[in-house]
Design an enzyme around this catalytic site. Sequence first.
Site, PDB file in Angstrom:
ATOM      1  N   ALA A 222       0.833  -1.203   0.000  1.00  0.00           N
ATOM      2  CA  ALA A 222       0.000   0.000   0.000  1.00  0.00           C
ATOM      3  C   ALA A 222       0.870   1.257   0.000  1.00  0.00           C
ATOM      4  O   ALA A 222       1.838   1.346   0.748  1.00  0.00           O
ATOM      5  CB  ALA A 222      -0.909   0.009   1.223  1.00  0.00           C
ATOM      6  N   ASP A 223       0.501   2.212  -0.847  1.00  0.00           N
ATOM      7  CA  ASP A 223       1.147   3.516  -0.798  1.00  0.00           C
ATOM      8  C   ASP A 223       0.220   4.463  -0.028  1.00  0.00           C
ATOM      9  O   ASP A 223      -0.801   4.043   0.517  1.00  0.00           O
ATOM     10  CB  ASP A 223       1.472   4.031  -2.204  1.00  0.00           C
ATOM     11  N   SER A 224       0.545   5.742   0.006  1.00  0.00           N
ATOM     12  CA  SER A 224      -0.249   6.683   0.800  1.00  0.00           C
ATOM     13  C   SER A 224      -1.675   6.814   0.266  1.00  0.00           C
ATOM     14  O   SER A 224      -2.619   6.940   1.045  1.00  0.00           O
ATOM     15  CB  SER A 224       0.431   8.047   0.861  1.00  0.00           C
TER      16      SER A 224
END
Length: 142
Positions: free
Chosen positions: A94-96
Site C-alpha cells: 500500500a502507498d499513501s
Amino acid sequence: MATISATSSATSGASLKLCFQNSKVAGGTLTTLKMVRVGWANNVFPTLRTSRFNVCCAAKPETVQKVCDIVKKQLALSDETELTPESKFAALGADSLDTVEIVMSLEEEFGINVEEESSQNITTVQEAADLIEKLVQKKPEA
C-alpha cells in the site's frame, strides 16, 4: 537540602528498599534515610527482557476481521493472503493513496469519521481496528 538517588537493575533479581527514620532532636525532627538491600530468587519474580514495551487496546475480533477484509479488497489481495493484526499496510504494497482509500472504506463501513491526524498514524491492521473501536464508542447513539 539532601538528594537521594537509588539505582536498581531489572535483571539482577534484587531490589532496594528505602527506610526513613525520624528522630527527635532539639529544635525539630531529623529524618535519616537507610538503604537496605533485599534479594529475591530469580525464579520468584520474572524479569522483563525486552527493549520495547507495547500497549495494545485489543479491538474485538470481529472488528479486526472486518478491517482485514476491507484491506484485502482495497489492495486487491488474494483470499489466500494471510493478514494478522500486525500486518503493515506498506508491507502489503500500500502507498499513501491506498492507505487513504482504506481509511475512507473503514469510515463508510463503520459509520465513523477519522480525523486526518489520526489517519496518518494508522500503519497496521491492529492500529486501524483499535482506532475504529475508540471512535465507535465515542459515537453518539442515534
